[in-house]
Design a protein around this motif. Structure first.
Motif, PDB file in Angstrom:
ATOM      1  N   ASP B 181       0.798  -1.235   0.000  1.00 25.26           N
ATOM      2  CA  ASP B 181       0.000   0.000   0.000  1.00 25.26           C
ATOM      3  C   ASP B 181       0.830   1.285   0.000  1.00 25.26           C
ATOM      4  O   ASP B 181       0.289   2.359  -0.241  1.00 25.26           O
ATOM      5  CB  ASP B 181      -0.900   0.044   1.240  1.00 25.26           C
ATOM      6  N   PRO B 184       1.214   6.306   4.139  1.00 27.17           N
ATOM      7  CA  PRO B 184       0.315   7.470   3.994  1.00 27.17           C
ATOM      8  C   PRO B 184       1.074   8.798   4.006  1.00 27.17           C
ATOM      9  O   PRO B 184       2.089   8.933   4.698  1.00 27.17           O
ATOM     10  CB  PRO B 184      -0.592   7.366   5.228  1.00 27.17           C
ATOM     11  N   ARG B 399       0.387   8.399  -1.401  1.00 28.86           N
ATOM     12  CA  ARG B 399       1.196   7.513  -0.541  1.00 28.86           C
ATOM     13  C   ARG B 399       2.611   7.392  -1.088  1.00 28.86           C
ATOM     14  O   ARG B 399       2.843   7.365  -2.296  1.00 28.86           O
ATOM     15  CB  ARG B 399       0.543   6.125  -0.461  1.00 28.86           C
TER      16      ARG B 399
END
Lengths: 429, 429
Positions: B181, B184, B399
């Motif tokens: 992912d 952040p 991100r």
């Protein structure tokens, strides 16, 4: 008559003191040095300022003065006096250079040298020693010299004005007292860490013979050494004499508390720099633990915001402002007023080179207009390097005599600058 | 194989950003600059470090690196790794240079550049990106990298070790999450004070379209302007998106509290640098007054002692450590561990030049071994000047992607150094 500043000269002046162990403490072994600044004018009068450094790195504060000098060159003394805060912020809040502090370290110390040189110029033009120039200034003008940004939660311009106005009451009596008796002092020359025990004993004995009744020793070495040396010094002091201790930030918070539990046997009047200079909360914890011994700090307290917090937190019982670690007379004024508001006596940091010359003016002004008491007030005295100044301090029987020549007393002799200029002076070749 | 450091090169590199209003805030208008350091070795491998400055004055941090370089040149990587604290103190507690801080400003920032260059060298020799080099290090070795002096009242080596050992539990899962992912991030590029309203609106709209769900605006101008700009940005953000505010220290304590009483209408996630960076007690008062809005600070917090106090006082809800304001990886490690001990998330300061490249490694390491949560964690992102690095950050859909090349990612392209070198590069002629 308008006086315009035509240039800023800066000199890297260093004295080879490290080899002798003078000035050695738990964390510093320095060659006492000055970033020496002269502002020149179209009126022929010059102003002198300096910041004290510890040897290597003096070239950095010199370079920082050069980076800031364009805020000074070309301005008139009159426009500076008319907009003190604007002038001060042009230097301390430069939109690019501020990042390098902010308001701390190299850039702030350089600001102090530069700003003090302009104050020296102003006092010389007025024909008064700095203490008198400040002490005779109307309250409103003093208040207008101070940037209250970031301290307004602790002192307002109105409160500052009130303190300064009260300072005119009894002024003549206080001045007469100083003219008669001088200003109380203490000596740090007896107990540097680099000195062997016999030298410490002899120096203490000599200090007592010379009239000193307050002396400071360095601590923060191995605790058994500190204890032994404290015993030697206390043993030479007459009853009632004050013994101060100074650990130059070497201890952790809990270590400071533990060490003072042993050293309190020698009845220290204060413990100076018991831990890291930035540790407001740590100083507050130590202060609660070691009372009634006072905690003292300030020689490397970066700015008025640190002093504000030390006072708000009840972390210090003695405020040791330095004349040139902070950004000059303007910022010192704010710190003297904060200390007065919180009821903490000011005993300025001194020693080094030129610091005695500087801080006598601040302590005298503080007594005359701000603190209005000599209770617990003493100026540090170290008998080093005074011979390099055109108006050196006069100390007799453990007291400073009032300086009388115009200015801030840090003008160096041209021959000293030439001899000790780094790296090209004869002393360094 | 022994690797010996044979020299330290420093370059004054400046980018002319001030004219465009990029990076303008309530107190800074800078030409983003780097004091860029390369350590060379007898093994042919070099290490790169930098400290970020704001334009004028970059020559001071460059000169400070030169004043410190003798502590590095001639040493081997192995002896440095074997005595981390000794090496770190040789630089940060030099008996003469320490006076110029202590541990703050020009001298400490230069220490950060130099110490980070050695860390970059070590990671390159290990063939790992910095985050992995640190994350795979045994707890004992990480603890041995940290100077606990002056922070032992808040965290002990034993407590640090315990946190780092816990950090090995679930490590593989956390790493897999980041690989899938990314980390952040939030963007600061929408709301510099120098931008007109229309540009702010367009940039916010574009940021949302690019996948950003957390943006930061600059505050601290006239309050009615801050309110208007906050309304524009909030109006463009989708439900649930975070809006952070940053006043760059311009407010006094009471002023900050009053301003936030109005600005809270726009549901700020945090207020960053509401007052002077040194004001621990002031931040604590503001934090109590503006809760549940978090207080964030750190980009100019001078050292671990300031962070320690901010955490002890409950003054911050977000810890914004900078990679090179403090003295390199060693000191950052102590701050990450302090934040973990006090349960405060770390969102490193970034932007400037090279800071995104640096801090991605710190945030990733923090998640993998220290904080172990992404809750409230974001890396600042500013889309400036990445093209000058050989291993620039990769950001997609709001991100950061994991950097994969060995080292700390701040190696500059030789052609960028040549072009923007001050004052002789073509960009400055």
């Amino acid at each position: 008559m308008t006086v315009r500043i035509t240039g800023v000269d800066v000199h890297d002046v260093r004295f080879p003191t490290a080899a002798a162990g003078d000035g050695s403490d738990a964390i510093n072994k320095g060659d006492y040095s000055a970033t020496y600044v002269e502002v020149t004018t179209d009126a022929g009068v010059t102003g002198s300022g300096l910041t004290f450094t510890n040897g290597r790195g003096n070239e950095l504060t010199c370079a920082a003065v050069e980076a800031l000098a364009h805020h000074v060159t070309g301005r008139t003394v009159e426009e500076i006096a008319a907009d003190q805060v604007g002038f001060w912020r042009s230097i301390t809040a430069d939109v690019q250079l501020r990042w390098l502090g902010p308001e701390k370290g190299v850039i702030h110390m350089a600001s102090g040298a530069l700003i003090n040189a302009v104050w020296d110029l102003r006092a010389r033009l007025a024909g008064k020693p700095m203490w008198r120039y400040l002490a005779e200034m109307p309250a409103g003008e003093l208040v207008a010299s101070i940037d209250f940004r970031h301290i307004s939660d602790a002192i307002t311009p109105g409160e500052a004005r009130e303190i300064l106005e009260k300072g005119t009451i009894g002024y003549a009596e206080r001045l007469a007292e100083l003219e008669r008796d001088g200003f109380p002092a203490y000596t740090t020359s007896v107990g540097w860490l680099g000195y062997p025990d016999d030298k410490v004993r002899d120096l203490t004995r000599q200090a007592v013979a010379d009239g000193w009744r307050a002396v400071k020793m360095k601590t923060g070495g191995p605790l058994e050494d500190d204890v032994r040396r404290a015993g030697i010094i206390r043993g030479e002091l007459p009853d009632g004499a004050l013994l101060m201790m100074d650990s130059n930030q070497v201890w952790d918070v809990d270590q400071a508390i533990a060490a003072m539990a042993e050293l309190k046997a020698f009845d220290p009047y204060w413990i100076e720099e018991p831990t890291h200079a930035d540790d407001v909360l740590g100083h507050a914890r130590i202060a609660r633990a070691v009372a009634p011994v006072r905690v003292a700090t300030g020689e490397v307290a970066a700015n008025r915001v640190i002093f504000k917090q030390l006072l708000q937190a009840g972390a210090i019982g003695v405020c040791q402002v330095d004349a040139c670690r902070v950004a000059g007379v303007n910022e010192v004024l704010s710190i003297l007023l904060l200390a007065a508001k919180f009821g903490v006596p000011v005993c300025p940091h001194s020693g080094g080179v030129g610091l005695c010359e500087y801080v006598q003016h601040l302590a005298i002004f503080d007594f005359l207009r701000v603190g209005r008491s000599l209770d617990g007030r003493m100026i540090e005295y170290v008998d080093h390097l005074h011979e390099h100044f055109t108006d050196p301090v006069t100390v007799a029987d453990g007291r400073y005599r009032l300086p009388l020549l115009p200015g801030y007393s840090v003008e160096m002799k041209p021959e000293s600058i030439a001899e000790f200029r780094f790296p090209d002076g004869p002393a360094w070749r």
